[in-house]
Design a protein around this motif. Structure first.
Motif, mmCIF file in Angstrom:
data_model
loop_
_atom_site.group_PDB
_atom_site.id
_atom_site.type_symbol
_atom_site.label_atom_id
_atom_site.label_comp_id
_atom_site.label_asym_id
_atom_site.label_seq_id
_atom_site.Cartn_x
_atom_site.Cartn_y
_atom_site.Cartn_z
ATOM 1 N N ASP A 1 0.835 -1.217 0.000
ATOM 2 C CA ASP A 1 0.000 0.000 0.000
ATOM 3 C C ASP A 1 0.864 1.260 0.000
ATOM 4 O O ASP A 1 0.518 2.265 -0.633
ATOM 5 N N ALA A 2 1.995 1.205 0.702
ATOM 6 C CA ALA A 2 2.875 2.375 0.776
ATOM 7 C C ALA A 2 3.819 2.471 -0.422
ATOM 8 O O ALA A 2 4.484 3.504 -0.597
ATOM 9 N N ALA A 3 3.865 1.419 -1.236
ATOM 10 C CA ALA A 3 4.717 1.376 -2.439
ATOM 11 C C ALA A 3 6.161 1.767 -2.118
ATOM 12 O O ALA A 3 6.820 2.462 -2.900
ATOM 13 N N ILE A 4 6.667 1.305 -0.977
ATOM 14 C CA ILE A 4 7.985 1.781 -0.559
ATOM 15 C C ILE A 4 9.135 1.145 -1.344
ATOM 16 O O ILE A 4 10.263 1.625 -1.266
ATOM 17 N N PHE A 5 8.853 0.064 -2.091
ATOM 18 C CA PHE A 5 9.931 -0.582 -2.836
ATOM 19 C C PHE A 5 9.905 -0.247 -4.329
ATOM 20 O O PHE A 5 10.701 -0.789 -5.095
ATOM 21 N N GLN A 6 8.981 0.627 -4.736
ATOM 22 C CA GLN A 6 8.963 1.059 -6.135
ATOM 23 C C GLN A 6 10.041 2.122 -6.336
ATOM 24 O O GLN A 6 10.030 3.159 -5.679
ATOM 25 N N ALA A 7 10.947 1.840 -7.246
ATOM 26 C CA ALA A 7 12.107 2.716 -7.447
ATOM 27 C C ALA A 7 11.786 3.826 -8.446
ATOM 28 O O ALA A 7 11.235 3.566 -9.514
ATOM 29 N N GLU A 8 12.155 5.036 -8.081
ATOM 30 C CA GLU A 8 12.036 6.196 -8.972
ATOM 31 C C GLU A 8 13.355 6.963 -8.943
ATOM 32 O O GLU A 8 14.055 6.973 -7.925
ATOM 33 N N THR A 9 13.686 7.584 -10.032
ATOM 34 C CA THR A 9 14.901 8.390 -10.081
ATOM 35 C C THR A 9 14.820 9.523 -9.053
ATOM 36 O O THR A 9 13.821 10.235 -8.984
ATOM 37 N N ASP A 10 15.862 9.648 -8.269
ATOM 38 C CA ASP A 10 15.904 10.700 -7.243
ATOM 39 C C ASP A 10 17.365 11.122 -7.075
ATOM 40 O O ASP A 10 18.143 10.434 -6.422
ATOM 41 N N HIS A 11 17.708 12.230 -7.665
ATOM 42 C CA HIS A 11 19.099 12.689 -7.637
ATOM 43 C C HIS A 11 19.502 13.277 -6.284
ATOM 44 O O HIS A 11 20.677 13.617 -6.086
ATOM 45 N N GLN A 12 18.537 13.383 -5.367
ATOM 46 C CA GLN A 12 18.865 13.898 -4.036
ATOM 47 C C GLN A 12 19.446 12.816 -3.123
ATOM 48 O O GLN A 12 19.947 13.101 -2.042
ATOM 49 N N LYS A 13 19.351 11.560 -3.553
ATOM 50 C CA LYS A 13 19.849 10.443 -2.753
ATOM 51 C C LYS A 13 20.903 9.670 -3.537
ATOM 52 O O LYS A 13 20.849 9.624 -4.774
ATOM 53 N N PRO A 14 21.833 9.027 -2.834
ATOM 54 C CA PRO A 14 22.725 8.108 -3.538
ATOM 55 C C PRO A 14 21.931 6.882 -3.975
ATOM 56 O O PRO A 14 21.097 6.373 -3.216
ATOM 57 N N LYS A 15 22.149 6.421 -5.191
ATOM 58 C CA LYS A 15 21.392 5.257 -5.679
ATOM 59 C C LYS A 15 22.121 3.970 -5.300
ATOM 60 O O LYS A 15 23.344 3.958 -5.077
ATOM 61 N N TYR A 16 21.362 2.879 -5.226
ATOM 62 C CA TYR A 16 21.965 1.568 -4.993
ATOM 63 C C TYR A 16 21.145 0.531 -5.750
ATOM 64 O O TYR A 16 19.935 0.410 -5.542
ATOM 65 N N TYR A 17 21.805 -0.214 -6.637
ATOM 66 C CA TYR A 17 21.148 -1.208 -7.494
ATOM 67 C C TYR A 17 21.632 -2.582 -7.052
ATOM 68 O O TYR A 17 22.805 -2.915 -7.207
ATOM 69 N N VAL A 18 20.720 -3.351 -6.460
ATOM 70 C CA VAL A 18 21.053 -4.718 -6.041
ATOM 71 C C VAL A 18 20.232 -5.688 -6.889
ATOM 72 O O VAL A 18 19.039 -5.479 -7.121
ATOM 73 N N LEU A 19 20.889 -6.725 -7.379
ATOM 74 C CA LEU A 19 20.252 -7.641 -8.326
ATOM 75 C C LEU A 19 20.707 -9.066 -8.060
ATOM 76 O O LEU A 19 21.907 -9.330 -7.931
ATOM 77 N N GLU A 20 19.735 -9.980 -7.968
ATOM 78 C CA GLU A 20 20.055 -11.404 -7.952
ATOM 79 C C GLU A 20 19.858 -11.951 -9.365
ATOM 80 O O GLU A 20 19.008 -11.469 -10.106
ATOM 81 N N MET A 21 20.661 -12.944 -9.732
ATOM 82 C CA MET A 21 20.482 -13.573 -11.036
ATOM 83 C C MET A 21 19.050 -14.095 -11.127
ATOM 84 O O MET A 21 18.593 -14.830 -10.261
ATOM 85 N N PHE A 22 18.350 -13.679 -12.181
ATOM 86 C CA PHE A 22 16.924 -14.008 -12.226
ATOM 87 C C PHE A 22 16.701 -15.479 -12.551
ATOM 88 O O PHE A 22 17.520 -16.132 -13.181
ATOM 89 N N PRO A 23 15.570 -16.030 -12.088
ATOM 90 C CA PRO A 23 15.365 -17.471 -12.173
ATOM 91 C C PRO A 23 14.764 -17.917 -13.498
ATOM 92 O O PRO A 23 14.138 -17.143 -14.217
ATOM 93 N N TYR A 24 14.939 -19.218 -13.782
ATOM 94 C CA TYR A 24 14.201 -19.857 -14.860
ATOM 95 C C TYR A 24 12.846 -20.278 -14.295
ATOM 96 O O TYR A 24 12.789 -20.819 -13.182
ATOM 97 N N PRO A 25 11.755 -20.049 -15.013
ATOM 98 C CA PRO A 25 10.428 -20.365 -14.458
ATOM 99 C C PRO A 25 10.105 -21.856 -14.544
ATOM 100 O O PRO A 25 9.293 -22.290 -15.351
ATOM 101 N N SER A 26 10.724 -22.625 -13.694
ATOM 102 C CA SER A 26 10.477 -24.062 -13.644
ATOM 103 C C SER A 26 9.118 -24.377 -13.049
ATOM 104 O O SER A 26 8.612 -25.488 -13.185
#
Length: 852
Positions: free
Chosen positions: A19-44
């Motif tokens: 409801d708070a949408a706190i994990f939706q990423a938007e560009t914000d130049h006022q903050k340092p960005k951080y991109y974390v990514l796990e290798m995406f899965p195969y849909p078994s």
């Protein structure tokens, strides 16, 4: 709520985050960005605990960075093309598209209960036409820049699946899916020119300081830079000379024969002239092209009857053999063989009774050669038939001297080559990204126009169903899709029916996540903001190809204007996690074959495994990687149903360092659940506590130590160390005599420190303890350095190497004063018995050593 009810807590807070949408990423130049990514899965279609561990690690980092004021991008998608879906369609009579999207829906439903801080709004699958249409656009851009080309090549061919296999898809000479013996076949294939970037890809490894050293070494070896000598053997019959490349020219005086590939131009010429040679090379082409297949296959040769002259002695003639272990796509497709110092050559020479001439030996002498003597290049050896340099030198020195001599005398040239070959991307199957070119009799190979993209795979919209009933590529048998108009002249033409290797799909998905709905492969502004991936997490099994191909793609995308130059190395930091393992439960079937049982089918009693349904005891095989074939998999949804997601998360993080394997056990999960229930109870008690206490300062000191240690653990991927500290701090809080206000403060900090690992429980504690807003949004607590300084310290007193006593002193007490107090101690006085000590050594904060 008086008891820890995980199901209620987790559903409540997942809804609150959404409801708070706190994990939706938007560009914000006022903050340092951080991109974390796990290798995406195969849909078994089935999530397993390995997925849970991988995504929980990324989630810990993402949540921690969000708390430290970063603008976090943490996306999820699916690597959805490939043979498994096509095989499933052939087996069930269904369609790969339906199978794949159904599995994706199932896996999303399995993932969401884990409470991962993912931006689901950015989700895509590589089989989405919107995604692979942009991949086709990239292909056209690469083609225009000369980064992709078409040529005839000898490939690994699976005669059952009827498709090309990458070397890595050939196991023990057989196709990884069909099990069929792989053959060599010459086909016209599309290639990416990754070999042009060999030097750059190799040199840039030194800058990847936050990658595991073993991964960098694996890539270095795969790229395989070597310096050697290229020269020609003149034929005695006056025909075209045989050009060879060798990395060991120092062993040239041990030459026994010259070997050529079955696909060498000379072999092809002889094949056309001789039925015997044609039969022999046809037999050779049945073998795979992988190094493993070549090394393990029986060595086969054919004496062509041709002879060549040794470059150092025109009277020395060598026979020319066709050999099945020589590949055309490395070097020149021809080698000189020195059996004394190459094991493959040794086996070949022994089989065909060819000379074995030693050139070098160990400095301490050599015995009879029963196998090839192959010293490391850095090892110093004695050259008994050397022709350049000194008698005793390393192989590296010998190679350099041989190259220098050949160049000085004009019969050879020093050449640097790379093992890395161009990337063949053509696959003969339906379920992949179509290659966007058209074949026209008038115009040749014509790139499709970008306005016609995506070239979507046919489904059955026009009434022509996709035929999976027979092996081979269904696109070849689908005329309404295959037949088209030439984009250049408009005449009848045919589409390329090969589709792209699925490694292509995963080689740029990280860039697409920065703007997943863009109408171009990337939005350069968004890519410039979000790239690079700050932390990439995945299995070490992808250390070579996926990561190497992604590094190449990032360079190619920069050349084509889709990524900034700073993103040429797309992953700043890489972490390769261990596997999740489990014991295997096995009984014997009626046919004598083993039967494997799922963990939920078994009760463990006094070290024995008993089937719940029958009471039969079954064999327990030591823990191994979770595998569907052995049924030793644990369904995360069963764990979530029984204990909650936070228990699963806590356990996979706590049991061992994340780079090592972790063994899943039912008892371990139960213990994790009991601990979380205890934490919940302590928070509840702290929330309702009243009154003053006597241990406020001590609890605050331990709280600040916990902040420091947990923070260090998260930042260094020592999640198990962080959790060990949290166990300790929980015990301290439980035993503390501090007042209500201090306990409440400590419990709030405990909630914050646990939030990356057990986010639902942490939110419940935070709310109970009257924290402001969501704990997921709360600033990460900071350790007060002043509180980390110990007021006093207890020092052991060692006398003649044995611990005899201890003293408690002010932490900043002068060494001389510490010495006085130690010597005044009753135990020391008793041992000294009035005598002066020979020596007293005070190690501040650690120990006092007295030598009597």
């Amino acid at each position: 709520m008086s008891r820890y009810e995980a199901s209620e807590i987790e559903a409540k807070w997942q809804k609150a985050w959404e409801d708070a949408a706190i994990f939706q990423a938007e560009t914000d130049h006022q903050k340092p960005k951080y991109y974390v990514l796990e290798m995406f899965p195969y849909p078994s279609g089935k999530l397993h605990m390995g997925h849970v561990r991988n995504y929980t690690m990324g989630d810990v980092i993402a949540r921690y960075k969000l708390s430290t004021g970063h603008n976090v991008l943490h996306p999820m998608g699916f690597d959805a093309f490939g043979m498994p879906a096509e095989n499933a369609a052939m087996a069930s009579g269904g369609h790969p598209k339906d199978w794949t999207y159904s599995n994706i829906d199932t896996m999303v439903e399995q993932m969401k209960p884990l409470g991962l801080s993912l931006d689901w709004s950015r989700m895509f699958a590589t089989c989405d036409p919107e995604y692979y249409g942009q991949q086709q656009s990239l292909f056209l851009d690469f083609l225009a820049k000369g980064l992709v080309y078409r040529k005839n090549a000898v490939v690994n061919w699976d005669p059952v699946d009827m498709t090309v296999l990458a070397n890595e898809q050939v196991e023990n000479g057989r196709g990884w899916r069909s099990g069929a013996v792989v053959e060599r076949r010459e086909l016209t294939q599309w290639f990416f020119k990754i070999s042009d970037y060999s030097e750059d890809l190799l040199d840039a490894l030194d800058g990847l300081e936050n990658w595991p050293a073993k991964v960098r070494l694996m890539q270095e070896n795969w790229i395989g830079k070597s310096r050697g000598l290229q020269f020609k053997f003149e034929r005695t019959d006056g025909g075209a000379p045989v050009e060879v490349y060798t990395t060991r020219p120092d062993t040239l005086m041990g030459a026994s024969f010259v070997g050529i590939s079955p696909d060498h131009p000379i072999a092809r010429q002889l094949e056309a002239e001789s039925p015997e040679i044609a039969s022999f090379v046809a037999e050779c082409r049945k073998g795979g092209t992988t190094e493993e297949a070549i090394e393990t296959a029986e060595k086969l040769g054919y004496d062509t009857g041709l002879r060549v002259k040794h470059p150092l002695d025109p009277n020395w003639e060598l026979p020319v053999w066709i050999a099945n272990f020589i590949l055309m796509d490395y070097g020149t497709g021809a080698v000189f063989a020195c059996p004394a110092h190459d094991q493959r050559d040794f086996e070949f020479a022994s089989k065909y009774d060819l000379p074995i001439i030693p050139v070098l030996e160990p400095l301490d002498g050599a015995g009879e050669l029963t196998e090839a003597y192959v010293p490391a290049k850095a090892e110093k050896v004695r050259y008994i038939k050397g022709f350049a340099g000194s008698e005793e030198q390393t192989g590296e020195e010998g190679v350099d001297a041989a190259v220098d001599k050949a160049e000085a005398e004009g019969w050879g040239e020093g050449v640097t080559k790379f093992r890395l070959r161009d990337w063949g991307l053509s696959r003969q199957r339906y379920w992949g990204c179509p290659i966007p070119v058209v074949h026209c009799d008038a115009c040749g190979v014509v790139p499709e126009k970008k306005e016609n993209l995506p070239i979507a795979l046919p489904y059955d919209e026009d009434g022509t169903a996709i035929d999976f009933s027979v092996p081979g590529n269904p696109l070849d048998r689908h005329p309404s899709w295959r037949d088209c108009a030439c984009p250049a002249c408009g005449k009848p033409a045919q589409r390329e029916t090969d589709t792209m290797d699925t490694f292509v799909d995963s080689s740029w998905y990280f860039a697409r996540f920065t703007a997943p709905r863009a109408e171009t492969p990337t939005d350069l502004e968004a890519a410039s903001y979000w790239m690079n991936v700050d932390q990439y997490i995945g299995g070490v099994e992808h250390a070579i190809l996926h990561l190497l191909y992604s590094r190449f793609f990032a360079r190619a995308m920069h050349i084509c204007g889709h990524l900034p130059e700073s993103a040429k190395e797309p992953f700043d930091a890489l972490f390769t996690q261990g596997m999740v393992t489990h014991a295997i439960y096995q009984s014997e079937g009626g046919n004598g074959r083993p039967v494997y049982h799922y963990p939920e089918e078994v009760d463990l009693r006094d070290g024995k495994a008993i089937l719940k349904d029958t009471g039969q005891e079954v064999k327990i095989i030591p823990s191994a990687k979770m595998s569907k074939s052995k049924n030793n998999v644990v369904d995360p949804l069963h764990i979530i149903s029984a204990f909650g997601a936070d228990t699963a998360r806590w356990f996979v993080l706590s049991d061992s360092p994340p780079e090592r394997d972790v063994e899943w056990t039912a008892s371990g999960a139960e213990a994790a659940f009991k601990h979380l229930a205890r934490v919940y109870r302590l928070a509840s008690e702290a929330a309702t506590a009243t009154g003053e206490g006597t241990g406020d300062e001590e609890l605050r000191r331990e709280m600040h130590k916990a902040i420091r240690d947990v923070t260090l653990g998260i930042e260094s991927f020592g999640f198990n160390a962080s959790i060990a500290k949290l166990y300790g701090f929980t015990n301290t809080l439980a035993k503390s005599k501090a007042g209500a206000a201090t306990k409440k403060e400590a419990a709030r900090v405990l909630a914050q420190l646990m939030s990356p690992m057990t986010p639902h429980l942490a939110e419940a504690m935070w709310e109970m303890l009257e924290g402001e807003g969501l704990v997921a949004n709360a600033p990460w607590p900071q350790a007060d350095e002043a509180m980390l300084v110990e007021a006093s310290v207890t020092l052991p007193i060692q006398i003649n190497g044995k611990r005899r006593a201890e003293i408690t002193v002010a932490a900043d007490l002068d060494k001389a004063e510490v010495e006085k107090l130690a010597l005044a101690h009753e135990a020391v006085q008793r041992v000294l018995d009035g005598a002066a000590p020979k020596k007293v050594i005070v190690v501040p904060g650690r120990i006092v050593n007295v030598v009597a």
